[in-house]
Motif scaffolding. Structure first.
Motif, mmCIF file in Angstrom:
data_model
loop_
_atom_site.group_PDB
_atom_site.id
_atom_site.type_symbol
_atom_site.label_atom_id
_atom_site.label_comp_id
_atom_site.label_asym_id
_atom_site.label_seq_id
_atom_site.Cartn_x
_atom_site.Cartn_y
_atom_site.Cartn_z
ATOM 1 N N VAL A 50 -3.192 15.982 -10.800
ATOM 2 C CA VAL A 50 -4.368 15.164 -10.507
ATOM 3 C C VAL A 50 -5.357 15.299 -11.674
ATOM 4 C CG1 VAL A 50 -6.283 14.906 -8.885
ATOM 5 C CG2 VAL A 50 -4.020 15.517 -8.043
ATOM 6 N N ASP A 51 -6.017 14.200 -12.036
ATOM 7 C CA ASP A 51 -7.031 14.247 -13.099
ATOM 8 C C ASP A 51 -8.127 15.259 -12.766
ATOM 9 O OD1 ASP A 51 -6.084 12.519 -14.934
ATOM 10 O OD2 ASP A 51 -7.175 10.770 -14.201
ATOM 11 N N PRO A 52 -8.669 15.958 -13.766
ATOM 12 C CA PRO A 52 -9.686 16.985 -13.503
ATOM 13 C C PRO A 52 -10.877 16.475 -12.692
ATOM 14 C CG PRO A 52 -9.038 17.013 -15.812
ATOM 15 C CD PRO A 52 -8.330 15.860 -15.191
ATOM 16 N N GLN A 53 -11.343 15.265 -13.001
ATOM 17 C CA GLN A 53 -12.502 14.739 -12.282
ATOM 18 C C GLN A 53 -12.192 14.565 -10.801
ATOM 19 O OE1 GLN A 53 -11.167 13.643 -15.015
ATOM 20 N NE2 GLN A 53 -12.680 13.030 -16.563
ATOM 21 N N VAL A 54 -10.982 14.027 -10.527
ATOM 22 C CA VAL A 54 -10.582 13.820 -9.140
ATOM 23 C C VAL A 54 -10.438 15.171 -8.448
ATOM 24 C CG1 VAL A 54 -8.791 12.871 -7.648
ATOM 25 C CG2 VAL A 54 -9.396 11.694 -9.760
ATOM 26 N N GLU A 55 -9.877 16.132 -9.189
ATOM 27 C CA GLU A 55 -9.695 17.449 -8.611
ATOM 28 C C GLU A 55 -11.042 18.045 -8.204
ATOM 29 O OE1 GLU A 55 -8.756 20.680 -11.122
ATOM 30 O OE2 GLU A 55 -7.527 21.683 -9.613
ATOM 31 N N ALA A 56 -12.015 17.868 -9.063
ATOM 32 C CA ALA A 56 -13.338 18.415 -8.753
ATOM 33 C C ALA A 56 -13.877 17.827 -7.451
ATOM 34 C CB ALA A 56 -14.305 18.110 -9.906
ATOM 35 N N ARG A 57 -13.674 16.525 -7.268
ATOM 36 C CA ARG A 57 -14.151 15.897 -6.037
ATOM 37 C C ARG A 57 -13.404 16.452 -4.824
ATOM 38 N NH1 ARG A 57 -14.526 11.115 -9.210
ATOM 39 N NH2 ARG A 57 -12.588 10.234 -8.409
ATOM 40 N N ILE A 58 -12.099 16.660 -4.976
ATOM 41 C CA ILE A 58 -11.319 17.212 -3.867
ATOM 42 C C ILE A 58 -11.846 18.597 -3.500
ATOM 43 C CG2 ILE A 58 -9.057 18.110 -3.200
ATOM 44 C CD1 ILE A 58 -7.804 15.923 -4.935
ATOM 45 N N LEU A 59 -12.035 19.426 -4.517
ATOM 46 C CA LEU A 59 -12.461 20.801 -4.258
ATOM 47 C C LEU A 59 -13.845 20.832 -3.621
ATOM 48 C CD1 LEU A 59 -11.101 22.543 -7.453
ATOM 49 C CD2 LEU A 59 -10.119 22.508 -5.160
ATOM 50 N N ASN A 60 -14.708 19.933 -4.053
ATOM 51 C CA ASN A 60 -16.044 19.865 -3.433
ATOM 52 C C ASN A 60 -15.940 19.544 -1.959
ATOM 53 O OD1 ASN A 60 -17.997 20.576 -5.272
ATOM 54 N ND2 ASN A 60 -17.804 18.620 -6.352
ATOM 55 N N GLY A 61 -15.043 18.600 -1.649
ATOM 56 C CA GLY A 61 -14.845 18.213 -0.256
ATOM 57 C C GLY A 61 -14.362 19.381 0.577
ATOM 58 N N LEU A 62 -13.546 20.228 -0.013
ATOM 59 C CA LEU A 62 -12.977 21.349 0.732
ATOM 60 C C LEU A 62 -14.029 22.382 1.122
ATOM 61 C CD1 LEU A 62 -9.541 22.149 -0.929
ATOM 62 C CD2 LEU A 62 -10.033 20.972 1.197
ATOM 63 N N ARG A 63 -15.101 22.457 0.341
ATOM 64 C CA ARG A 63 -16.141 23.456 0.624
ATOM 65 C C ARG A 63 -16.642 23.362 2.057
ATOM 66 N NH1 ARG A 63 -18.591 25.785 -3.908
ATOM 67 N NH2 ARG A 63 -17.882 24.802 -5.817
ATOM 68 N N ASP A 64 -16.680 22.130 2.566
ATOM 69 C CA ASP A 64 -17.271 21.937 3.889
ATOM 70 C C ASP A 64 -16.275 22.174 5.017
ATOM 71 O OD1 ASP A 64 -19.375 21.109 2.360
ATOM 72 O OD2 ASP A 64 -18.711 19.011 2.397
ATOM 73 N N SER A 65 -14.996 22.382 4.667
ATOM 74 C CA SER A 65 -14.014 22.497 5.736
ATOM 75 C C SER A 65 -14.143 23.858 6.412
ATOM 76 C CB SER A 65 -12.601 22.321 5.173
ATOM 77 O OG SER A 65 -12.288 23.426 4.351
ATOM 78 N N GLU A 66 -13.768 23.867 7.679
ATOM 79 C CA GLU A 66 -13.828 25.082 8.473
ATOM 80 C C GLU A 66 -12.552 25.877 8.275
ATOM 81 O OE1 GLU A 66 -15.882 25.934 11.837
ATOM 82 O OE2 GLU A 66 -17.159 25.638 10.088
ATOM 83 N N ALA A 67 -12.286 26.296 7.052
ATOM 84 C CA ALA A 67 -11.016 26.971 6.811
ATOM 85 C C ALA A 67 -11.175 28.089 5.806
ATOM 86 C CB ALA A 67 -9.988 25.970 6.300
ATOM 87 N N THR A 68 -10.298 29.057 5.952
ATOM 88 C CA THR A 68 -10.136 30.056 4.907
ATOM 89 C C THR A 68 -9.138 29.456 3.930
ATOM 90 O OG1 THR A 68 -10.434 31.748 6.568
ATOM 91 C CG2 THR A 68 -9.478 32.444 4.470
ATOM 92 N N VAL A 69 -9.452 29.524 2.624
ATOM 93 C CA VAL A 69 -8.606 28.848 1.651
ATOM 94 C C VAL A 69 -8.028 29.861 0.666
ATOM 95 C CG1 VAL A 69 -8.500 27.065 -0.131
ATOM 96 C CG2 VAL A 69 -10.017 26.765 1.841
ATOM 97 N N VAL A 70 -6.716 29.786 0.457
ATOM 98 C CA VAL A 70 -6.093 30.555 -0.615
ATOM 99 C C VAL A 70 -5.541 29.547 -1.602
ATOM 100 C CG1 VAL A 70 -4.271 32.178 -1.231
ATOM 101 C CG2 VAL A 70 -5.482 32.437 0.940
#
Lengths: 590, 591
Positions: free
Chosen positions: A514-534
């Protein structure tokens, strides 16, 4: 020794047939009865023809007249017997075929069920190609003798009736028959035995030819860029030549036996004519008898070969069956416990002194770390250090050789079946998509409304290209997602994980295409998820997003803690993560 | 771009073209046909013997003439044996010529697939290309060995039997034909139904195999998401669909196959009735009538196998058509061959002269690109996804030809350079490092077959990969698995790079060749490459701008045009596309 091996194979073959008969008793009975009808009517048709010659044709020629009634009776007898014979053939073909297809279907289901049940560790030890051929070619081979089997049983019956009939007609002629037909049957067995190994070799070589072609065409770009077309062609010509030789060898055997098997009954008929004429002189036979027996020889010539067909398939069947049984009997399973995972919200994950080996050396040594609920842990390490193996352990795709993985304090081995699948989600490095719709690939059968699917696609930054597809969510993605680009496939795989709202999310370098810019958006979205992430990552931006980093080198935890702390404390880590900047700085200095 | 045609040329035209393209098939054909003629004569020996015995051996008065019958039987027996020998010789000759021809055809088609351009290759499904040199040819082979043989033998049998019938009694011969003719006609229909049913079954088998493969290839995902039941259901459905298609086809077979038995019985009954009437009128002897009963049986087996043979023939012709389709496709990126020029060794100069390119049916992706790359220079090509940088690399290595404009190497148009020379001098490393299912050493050696193990170790050492090699359990002997899948994606790229380096080209083109390698290793590789490519021209297409920083010159692509060029230090200072790209790269590094 050889005899032992052969009789052993025959015994095994009989056992397999026993399994088949027990599995489909009704179809088998129907097929055998039809075959019996066919057998009786084959012998019967020769008898009818003999009678018609003796009682209709000869008197008419002798006396110079006949009656319509007699002719009609003869015709009806001939056509009636043939109609019953046709019925027998139809029934035999249909029921034997259905029996074979049913058995194939049953065992294909059983084998694939077993694939789904057996642990991944078992899969790791069996090459993909082998498993596919177990479910396809081997199942087919195992049941290959089923189709000609009822005919062969019919033929045995046919020979019995014929033998009695010939004996009843004349002993001398019967001797001719008892010389010719056992010879045909015996020769056919020799034929099939000779043919089977060469035919199997030709079959194997066809697979080899296909393998070389597959590999060579898959690597077409490499072949082209390195200009290796000629050597590839040579490699292919090698196997193609072997296949040619094997096919010619098959041809030589068939070419020899077929004419001989054809000639033997013909010679038998000629012998019957001579012997029969001599017997007629003494009045032991009539002209009608002569025609009857000669005709019977002609009719028996072909079906008798069915015995050889069954015998030919037996060795292949035994090999196929053994392989299929190997899968069905495979021990090893991933036993599940009883504990349910009731909690909500982000999971607590603890890895305690985990050790793991595929075969031979350990890939992971005493790996331990803890992820508090809602935290993001980055797993970092050089190429080939064991990161992917670790992710497999976290979601219990494999079990550790020693040590534990605890989910909310529960050993994952004690969790009930399906419990982890409902609460955790992993996105592997290699994306796998099913030949299904976008929706099917995201939900994998989970009952969720389309809004949730779209929401997951949005989080994975996949909503854009999916809505541009002609069929939207209902677009089929083709075998292994062939119609999509690598980055698009990764984003669908990510959506598949997110739509489940997992309590533990494991990403194994899941955004590498995935392009870096798109990846950044994905990772930002994950911050709000109710999950422990590895998350397994190389990119510094990804790593910096994590609350904590586990740095792995050669399967050991070589450093653990916040990014900044590791930068100071671990030289290996610093070297890996800051490689680009250092490179740049050194360039600047130079 | 050339597309591979599998169009609808007629069966006969396909056969003619096929025979012309495969001269091996025609070798010794007249001898084989002569043998076939002898072999079929034997088929009517038995009816003749029966007729002779009944009419001339069994005298109405004075009992059978044993002397005559013995002579007749011996003569006929000798004929049967001669026939068998002829059939054996014919079989062996047929197998040998047909298999030699097919093997040659297979190899020719295989080579031709590799000669086709990359675009033609990738427009076809991989499996489709493979089947043209495997199952399609196997189908022809199967036809030649079974159906083709059957047509010769059974066809001859029908002709011989009919001829003898006409000699014995033409009215009865007509009668037998009248009974069988409608059946022969009906068989055409049966065959069409059957071929449809078989076609459906073949399609189902494809579906089934792909469903089954999910349970193997997709095992980790299925396990991780608890999708076992759903997968089992999908497999179950496809397994059942296949079984139903098979059963349907078998039902048709069961329905049509015995029809020959009935027809033959009707013919037999008709012969008895009409023959008896003819006999009473003195127009037919007993022996001839009985011989007819035997002759009718000769019609059964050819007609019984006719539907299968017709099916085989149809499949074989379709297969042949597909194979010829490959051979007919002209490579649109063609090797100039022996007339082509040979490049002298030494660093390469590249010139793009107003080069434009559009994928077939697609928009233009490169617009009049001109660029000069000096011999021995180190150039980085950067730009966003879809900016045309990979297209640039493919044109440079002549995987594709420009739609307009020219690419010149050392002043010579790329299209005039012999492939053998071109592929030796210019090597590209694509992003996806495809490996062959062999050991590590053999894969690296693929770039230079003569290389020894020491050469390979040396190459890996020069690339700074000695440590990695040492970490592998079996060193150079490490099996890489199918497509190299036993190695990680990053490791595959390392091998692909070593392979290209060992080939010792004068122009090395790297297309994102280290994208999956960890940063530390990538940087190490980059440095190693700098050292070892001195004196050669090197062009790298890169995502990570660290590559650009290290290069002597950077070409910046945007929407199919080169928008900026120059050294990194200069470009980063001036406002423009490169500065933007660099900013977002730097942000990723350091935030």
């Amino acid at each position: 020794m050889r005899e032992n091996v052969t009789s052993d194979i025959l015994r095994k073959g009989l056992r397999i047939l026993g399994v088949a008969v027990r599995a489909e008793p009704r179809l088998f009975t129907a097929a055998v009865i039809s075959s019996g009808l066919y057998a009786a009517m084959t012998v019967g048709s020769a008898w009818v023809l003999g009678r018609v010659t003796q009682d209709v044709v000869l008197p008419a020629f002798r006396d110079g007249h006949t009656t319509a009634g007699v002719l009609a009776l003869g015709s009806v007898a001939i056509v009636g017997v043939a109609a019953l014979k046709a019925l027998g053939i139809a029934g035999r073909r249909l029921y034997a075929g259905m029996m074979q297809y049913n058995l194939q279907a049953t065992y294909r289901r059983a084998v694939t069920r077993q694939y789904l049940r057996l642990p991944l560790a078992w899969h790791h030890h069996h090459p993909t190609g082998q498993l596919l051929s177990n479910a396809n070619a081997d199942v087919e081979a195992a049941w290959a003798p089923i189709a000609p089997l009822p005919m062969a049983t019919g033929v045995v019956l046919m020979l019995l009736i014929a033998a009695i009939e010939i004996l009843a007609t004349d002993v001398m002629v019967a001797i001719v028959g008892f010389l010719v037909f056992p010879a045909v049957a015996g020769l056919n067995v020799v034929y099939q035995r000779r043919l089977a190994p060469i035919a199997a070799r030709a079959q194997q070589l066809r697979a080899d030819v296909s393998e070389v072609a597959h590999e060579s065409f898959d690597g077409a770009l490499v072949v082209k860029t390195l200009g290796r077309e000629a050597s590839e062609t040579e490699r292919f010509a090698g196997v193609a030549g072997e296949l040619r030789d094997a096919n010619v060898a098959v041809g030589r055997v068939r070419g020899l036996f077929d004419p001989v098997l054809e000639a033997l009954p013909n010679l038998g008929v000629l012998a019957v004519l001579l012997v029969g004429s001599i017997r007629m002189r003494s009045g032991a036979m009539s002209a009608g008898d002569l025609v009857h027996i000669a005709y019977l020889f002609t009719l028996l010539a072909f079906p008798i070969r069915a015995l050889g067909w069954v015998l030919a398939e037996v060795p292949r069947s035994v090999v196929g069956w053994d392989r299929v049984r190997g899968v069905l009997d495979a021990a090893g399973s991933l036993p599940y416990g009883e504990t349910t995972l009731d909690g909500g919200g982000a999971a607590h994950l603890e890895v305690r002194d985990v050790r793991f080996a595929y075969t031979g050396d350990d890939v992971l040594h005493d790996v331990a770390f803890t992820a508090e609920p809602g935290r993001t842990i980055a797993v970092v390490g050089p190429t080939g250090s064991g990161k992917s193996t670790l992710t497999n352990l976290l979601v219990r795709l494999v079990d550790p050789a020693s040590g534990d993985v605890l989910f909310d304090g529960v050993d994952v081995r004690d969790v009930e079946r399906g419990g982890l699948a409902r609460t955790t989600a992993v996105v592997p490095q290699q994306t796998y998509l099913f030949d299904d719709t976008v929706r099917g690939n995201v939900t994998l059968g989970l009952d969720v409304p389309d809004e949730d699917v779209w929401e997951a696609l949005r989080l994975a930054q996949a909503d854009g290209f999916v809505s541009a597809l002609d069929g939207g969510l209902s677009t089929r993605v083709g075998e292994r997602g062939a119609t999509l680009s690598g980055g698009q496939r990764q984003r669908l795989a990510l959506a598949r994980a997110l739509v489940r709202r997992p309590r533990l999310l494991v990403l194994d370098d899941a955004t590498s295409s995935v392009d870096p810019q798109v990846e950044a958006r994905i990772l930002n979205g994950l911050r709000d998820s109710e999950a422990t992430v590895v998350v397994v990552a190389y990119r510094k931006a990804t790593i910096e997003m994590a609350d904590e980093v586990v740095y792995i080198e050669h399967g050991r935890v070589a450093g653990q803690g916040p990014h900044e702390q590791l930068l100071d404390g671990s030289e290996g880590y610093r070297n890996l993560v800051t490689a680009y900047e250092r490179d740049e700085n050194e360039e600047a200095v130079a | 771009m050339t597309a591979i045609d599998s169009g609808q040329t007629s069966g006969l035209a396909t056969l003619r073209r096929g025979l012309r393209l495969t001269p091996e098939f025609r070798r010794g054909i007249s001898g084989t046909l002569l043998l076939a003629l002898v072999a079929t004569v034997g088929r009517i020996v038995v009816p003749v013997a029966v007729q002779q015995t009944l009419d001339r051996g069994l005298r109405p008065h004075g009992g059978p003439d044993i002397g005559f019958i013995r002579t007749a039987v011996l003569v006929c027996g000798a004929a049967v044996i001669v026939t068998a020998v002829a059939a054996y010789r014919m079989n062996v000759r047929l197998y040998r010529t047909s298999e030699s021809g097919l093997a040659a055809l297979r190899v020719r088609a295989f080579r031709h697939v590799h000669d086709l351009s990359m675009l033609t290759q990738s427009a076809e499904r991989r499996g489709g290309l493979v089947s043209r040199v495997t199952t399609d040819v196997d189908q022809i082979s199967q036809f030649m060995q079974y159906g083709g043989l059957m047509i010769i033998v059974a066809g001859g049998q029908l002709v011989m039997a009919s001829a003898l019938m006409v000699i014995y009694s033409w009215p009865l011969a007509l009668l037998v034909w009248a009974v069988f003719a409608p059946l022969a006609f009906a068989l055409r229909f049966f065959q069409r139904w059957l071929s449809k049913a078989y076609g459906a079954a073949r399609e189902r088998v494809g579906d089934m195999l792909s469903a089954v493969s999910e349970s193997v290839v997709g095992a980790p995902v299925i396990r991780a998401y608890g999708a076992e039941e759903r997968t089992a259901r999908r497999i179950g459905e496809s397994v059942d669909a296949y079984r139903d298609a098979q059963t349907h086809a078998q039902r048709l077979v069961a329905l049509t196959y015995p029809s020959t038995e009935l027809a033959s019985a009707i013919a037999t009954a008709a012969v008895v009735v009409a023959g008896t009437e003819l006999g009473i009128g003195g127009h037919l002897t007993t022996g001839r009538l009985v011989a007819f009963l035997f002759l009718v049986t000769l019609f059964v087996s050819p007609l019984q196998v006719a539907t299968e043979v017709l099916n085989d023939a149809q499949n074989a012709i379709a297969g042949w058509r597909r194979v010829l389709g490959v051979l007919d496709a002209t490579p649109d990126v063609a090797d100039p061959g022996p007339e082509g020029l040979e490049l002298p060794r030494g660093a390469i100069e590249v010139r793009f002269d107003e080069v434009s390119f559009a994928y077939p049916g697609g928009p233009t992706v490169l617009h009049g690109v001109s660029a000069d790359i000096a011999p021995g220079s180190r150039v980085a090509v950067v730009g966003e996804t879809g900016s045309g940088k990979t297209t640039f690399a493919k044109l440079l290595t002549r995987l594709m030809d420009p739609s307009s404009g020219r690419v010149l190497i050392d002043g010579v148009p790329l299209t005039e350079i012999r492939f053998s020379s071109l592929r030796e001098r210019i090597v590209m490393v694509p992003q996806d490092g495809f490996l062959f299912d062999a050991g590590l050493a053999d894969n690296i050696r693929y770039g230079r077959p003569a290389a020894t193990d020491e050469d390979i170790v040396l190459a890996l050492t020069e690339l700074g990969l000695a440590d990695w090699l040492q970490g592998l359990p079996e060193g150079l002997r490490t099996p890489v698995g199918q497509r190299g899948e036993s190695l990680s994606a990053g490791e595959r790229q390392l091998v692909a790079l070593a392979r290209a380096y060992l080939a010792d080209p004068d122009l090395l083109v790297l297309d994102e060749a280290t994208s999956a390698v960890d940063p530390a290793t990538e940087v190490r590789l980059q440095r190693a490459l700098e050292g070892i490519t001195r004196g050669r021209t090197a062009i790298s297409i890169a995502h990570r701008l660290s590559t650009a920083e290290a290069a002597g010159e950077v070409l910046v692509f945007d929407h199919g045009r080169i928008v900026q060029r120059g050294p990194h230090a200069a470009l980063v200072e001036e406002p423009g596309r490169y500065a933007e790209l660099y900013a977002s790269w730097a942000a990723q590094l350091d935030r």
